[in-house]
Design a protein around this motif. Structure first.
Motif, PDB file in Angstrom:
ATOM      1  N   UNK A 148      42.447  38.972  68.312  1.00 33.24           N
ATOM      2  CA  UNK A 148      41.756  40.123  67.720  1.00 33.24           C
ATOM      3  C   UNK A 148      42.369  40.522  66.374  1.00 33.24           C
ATOM      4  N   UNK A 149      43.609  40.107  66.118  1.00 33.47           N
ATOM      5  CA  UNK A 149      44.221  40.422  64.822  1.00 33.47           C
ATOM      6  C   UNK A 149      43.650  39.574  63.682  1.00 33.47           C
ATOM      7  N   UNK A 150      42.840  38.584  64.021  1.00 32.88           N
ATOM      8  CA  UNK A 150      42.192  37.778  62.991  1.00 32.88           C
ATOM      9  C   UNK A 150      40.844  38.368  62.577  1.00 32.88           C
ATOM     10  N   UNK A 151      40.467  39.457  63.198  1.00 32.84           N
ATOM     11  CA  UNK A 151      39.245  40.142  62.806  1.00 32.84           C
ATOM     12  C   UNK A 151      39.505  41.043  61.612  1.00 32.84           C
ATOM     13  N   UNK A 152      38.497  41.843  61.245  1.00 39.10           N
ATOM     14  CA  UNK A 152      38.682  42.786  60.146  1.00 39.10           C
ATOM     15  C   UNK A 152      39.783  43.767  60.522  1.00 39.10           C
ATOM     16  N   UNK A 153      40.798  43.924  59.660  1.00 41.16           N
ATOM     17  CA  UNK A 153      41.938  44.773  60.026  1.00 41.16           C
ATOM     18  C   UNK A 153      41.676  46.242  59.724  1.00 41.16           C
ATOM     19  N   UNK A 154      42.541  47.088  60.241  1.00 41.49           N
ATOM     20  CA  UNK A 154      42.600  48.478  59.797  1.00 41.49           C
ATOM     21  C   UNK A 154      42.759  48.446  58.280  1.00 41.49           C
ATOM     22  N   UNK A 194      43.193  52.077  43.290  1.00 40.00           N
ATOM     23  CA  UNK A 194      42.735  52.895  44.410  1.00 40.00           C
ATOM     24  C   UNK A 194      42.899  54.381  44.114  1.00 40.00           C
ATOM     25  N   UNK A 195      44.115  54.734  43.735  1.00 42.86           N
ATOM     26  CA  UNK A 195      44.397  56.141  43.501  1.00 42.86           C
ATOM     27  C   UNK A 195      43.591  56.663  42.308  1.00 42.86           C
ATOM     28  N   UNK A 196      43.481  55.845  41.260  1.00 50.29           N
ATOM     29  CA  UNK A 196      42.716  56.272  40.094  1.00 50.29           C
ATOM     30  C   UNK A 196      41.264  56.548  40.425  1.00 50.29           C
ATOM     31  N   UNK A 197      40.642  55.688  41.217  1.00 50.69           N
ATOM     32  CA  UNK A 197      39.241  55.892  41.558  1.00 50.69           C
ATOM     33  C   UNK A 197      39.045  57.120  42.437  1.00 50.69           C
ATOM     34  N   UNK A 198      40.006  57.382  43.326  1.00 51.09           N
ATOM     35  CA  UNK A 198      39.916  58.570  44.174  1.00 51.09           C
ATOM     36  C   UNK A 198      40.080  59.843  43.344  1.00 51.09           C
ATOM     37  N   UNK A 199      41.026  59.834  42.411  1.00 46.76           N
ATOM     38  CA  UNK A 199      41.207  61.001  41.548  1.00 46.76           C
ATOM     39  C   UNK A 199      39.971  61.226  40.675  1.00 46.76           C
ATOM     40  N   UNK A 336      44.952  63.331  50.311  1.00 46.60           N
ATOM     41  CA  UNK A 336      44.254  62.199  49.723  1.00 46.60           C
ATOM     42  C   UNK A 336      44.084  61.029  50.690  1.00 46.60           C
ATOM     43  N   UNK A 337      44.714  61.098  51.847  1.00 48.19           N
ATOM     44  CA  UNK A 337      44.808  59.929  52.723  1.00 48.19           C
ATOM     45  C   UNK A 337      43.431  59.389  53.124  1.00 48.19           C
ATOM     46  N   UNK A 338      42.547  60.249  53.606  1.00 47.84           N
ATOM     47  CA  UNK A 338      41.248  59.763  54.090  1.00 47.84           C
ATOM     48  C   UNK A 338      40.441  59.139  52.956  1.00 47.84           C
ATOM     49  N   UNK A 339      40.471  59.760  51.781  1.00 52.75           N
ATOM     50  CA  UNK A 339      39.693  59.234  50.661  1.00 52.75           C
ATOM     51  C   UNK A 339      40.229  57.882  50.206  1.00 52.75           C
ATOM     52  N   UNK A 340      41.552  57.725  50.177  1.00 53.03           N
ATOM     53  CA  UNK A 340      42.141  56.447  49.764  1.00 53.03           C
ATOM     54  C   UNK A 340      41.800  55.358  50.779  1.00 53.03           C
ATOM     55  N   UNK A 341      41.869  55.674  52.060  1.00 50.18           N
ATOM     56  CA  UNK A 341      41.552  54.679  53.088  1.00 50.18           C
ATOM     57  C   UNK A 341      40.081  54.279  53.005  1.00 50.18           C
ATOM     58  N   UNK A 342      39.194  55.257  52.801  1.00 55.75           N
ATOM     59  CA  UNK A 342      37.768  54.926  52.671  1.00 55.75           C
ATOM     60  C   UNK A 342      37.525  54.026  51.469  1.00 55.75           C
ATOM     61  N   UNK A 343      38.199  54.311  50.353  1.00 54.26           N
ATOM     62  CA  UNK A 343      38.007  53.492  49.170  1.00 54.26           C
ATOM     63  C   UNK A 343      38.583  52.090  49.372  1.00 54.26           C
ATOM     64  N   UNK A 344      39.698  51.987  50.058  1.00 53.74           N
ATOM     65  CA  UNK A 344      40.275  50.670  50.358  1.00 53.74           C
ATOM     66  C   UNK A 344      39.311  49.863  51.229  1.00 53.74           C
ATOM     67  N   UNK A 350      40.195  45.447  53.725  1.00 57.19           N
ATOM     68  CA  UNK A 350      41.548  45.302  54.254  1.00 57.19           C
ATOM     69  C   UNK A 350      42.270  44.073  53.752  1.00 57.19           C
ATOM     70  N   UNK A 351      43.595  44.137  53.794  1.00 51.23           N
ATOM     71  CA  UNK A 351      44.442  43.046  53.323  1.00 51.23           C
ATOM     72  C   UNK A 351      44.489  41.921  54.365  1.00 51.23           C
TER      73      UNK A 351
END
Length: 476
Positions: A148-154, A194-199, A336-344, A350-351
């Motif tokens: 399952x770790x080979x699927x789309x990650x967090x 990431x941070x620039x786009x969220x700001x 900023x956490x939720x917005x950064x995660x959504x943008x990522x 995911x990485x």
């Protein structure tokens, strides 16, 4: 080939054999696939031009020693894809929809060419990459990684890696590291994007950047819709007066070892920067690009540890392992956490999971700490070699910024100027250098020669040779 003499514009026999012989000699089960591939590639490359008539399936099968059905299937498949056209009783022809393939891919990696010694900063010694340890971690991870770790990650990253990073950053950099607010990224560049786009989405249109500073910052933030506002330095770091007067509500800083000057932000200045962020309801982005490499004492802890709600913290393995791994981290304030995660998530889903799991294993068993110690020893020795070589060949040169990092600032006596002439003469001698002025937003006085000399990626002998070549070029 029997058809080449009777079909105008047909495929010459010798050409057919040259193009299709690999298909004929392929294993029986793979011949059809090989034949299709050979024909497809010949058409893409223009070796079979539009309008060329191909032999009949019977003739080609006979010449190649394969079944007619195999050739018929290949023709039908390529006709369905648009490479060929055919009609009942009219034969098979190369279609007109295909254009010649583009030239082979070029390598645009930033590598110097025609340079004997490259002092341009930014890279570690890639020969120190711990190949055996990394390969061992990779084998272990691939053997045990759950399916399952080979699927789309967090989008934040694998929990295992975020937990290992939290422990590392708290222990080595004094960061307040909540694994829930760590986002694994493709280096500091992606963290900035990431941070620039969220700001920008929150209404900001400007961001303060150190001047002089990293030449890359302007482009990264401009791409996110933020106008970079140059902010001057003084002897303690980012100057507070111009920062307050600028009107910005976000600023980028490198407090552990300012790039490129090497200034370590004083305790008092750290407090002033945080006071500014609180007073304008703003944010500091701490780029901790080489904070692990300090040679005169233990590394200075991160600014983020003093106020994790006013400082976003970014780092990577680009200086400690290799920039080609594209592995880094971003710690964000809670607001900023939720917005950064959504943008990522929308940026790349995911990485890569395997890379994350390998790095997590590398951290967990102490390999990363061993790598940092190894690099520190090597880079301290090379720094000392550079300082000694400059003292020998450029008496009275002033060298600064050497307490930490992977580069030094060398200010040469005025007689070696102007700076532009010095850089040209060094280049003519095969030595690449970056002038300090290249890191500034406005061109200043070029009578003084101030160089940003990267030394970490060069062996001692090459450092000595480079300094000697520069001196010889000026004497000649």
């Amino acid at each position: 080939m029997t058809s080449s003499g009777t079909n105008p514009g047909g495929l010459p026999g010798s050409a057919a054999w040259e193009l299709l012989l690999p298909a004929a000699s392929a294993p029986a089960r793979a011949r059809g696939r090989f034949l299709q591939g050979a024909l497809r590639e010949a058409i893409r490359a223009g070796r079979l031009a539009p309008g060329t008539r191909l032999p009949s399936s019977r003739e080609l099968a006979k010449d190649l020693g394969v079944s007619r059905g195999l050739v018929t299937e290949a023709y039908e498949q390529l006709a369905a894809e648009g490479y060929l056209r055919s009609g009942r009783g009219a034969g098979t022809w190369v279609g007109g929809a295909v254009r010649a393939a583009a030239p082979r891919a070029r390598d645009l990696a930033p590598r110097p060419r025609g340079v004997r010694v490259d002092f341009v900063p930014g890279s570690p010694d890639l020969s120190l990459f711990p190949r055996a340890a990394w390969a061992g971690a990779q084998r272990e991870v691939l053997a045990e990684l759950p399916h399952h770790d080979l699927g789309y990650p967090d989008p934040r990253g694998l929990p295992r890696l975020r937990s290992a990073l939290a422990e590392l950053l708290a222990r080595r950099r004094g960061v307040v590291a909540d694994p829930e607010r760590i986002v694994v990224v493709a280096g500091v560049a992606q963290a900035a994007a990431l941070l620039g786009s969220v700001l920008h989405a929150r209404g900001l249109r400007e961001i303060g950047v150190e001047d002089p500073g990293s030449p890359q910052h302007d482009g990264l933030y401009a791409a996110a819709g933020l106008r970079p506002v140059p902010l001057p330095l003084d002897g303690e770091g980012l100057a507070p007066g111009p920062l307050h007067a600028s009107g910005v509500r976000a600023a980028v800083t490198t407090p552990a070892h300012q790039y490129p000057t090497g200034i370590a932000c004083s305790p008092g200045r750290r407090a002033q920067l945080l006071e500014w962020a609180r007073s304008v309801d703003g944010l500091l982005l701490e780029d901790d690009y080489d904070g692990d490499f300090r040679y005169d004492r233990a590394p200075v802890g991160a600014l983020q540890g003093l106020d994790p709600e006013r400082v976003a913290y970014a780092g990577s393995v680009s200086k400690s392992l290799a920039p080609g791994l594209r592995l880094g981290w971003l710690l964000v304030p809670e607001f900023l956490a939720d917005a950064v995660v959504d943008r990522k998530r929308t940026m790349d889903l995911g990485h890569p999971s395997v890379d994350q799991a390998v790095f997590a294993r590398f951290l967990e068993r102490g390999d990363y700490d061993r790598q940092l110690r190894r690099c520190q020893r090597a880079y301290r020795e090379r720094r000392d070699v550079l300082v000694a070589a400059l003292a020998e060949h450029f008496p009275h040169a002033r060298v600064s910024g050497i307490a930490a990092g992977l580069h030094a600032i060398a200010e040469l006596p005025e007689r070696y100027g102007p700076e532009s002439r010095f850089v040209r003469q060094a280049a003519a001698a095969g030595v690449a250098v970056r002038p300090l002025s290249a890191c500034a937003h406005a061109r200043g006085d070029e009578s003084a020669v101030r160089l940003v000399l990267g030394y970490a990626h060069l062996p001692a002998a090459r450092i000595r040779e480079g300094v000697r070549l520069m001196a010889a070029a000026l004497d000649g």
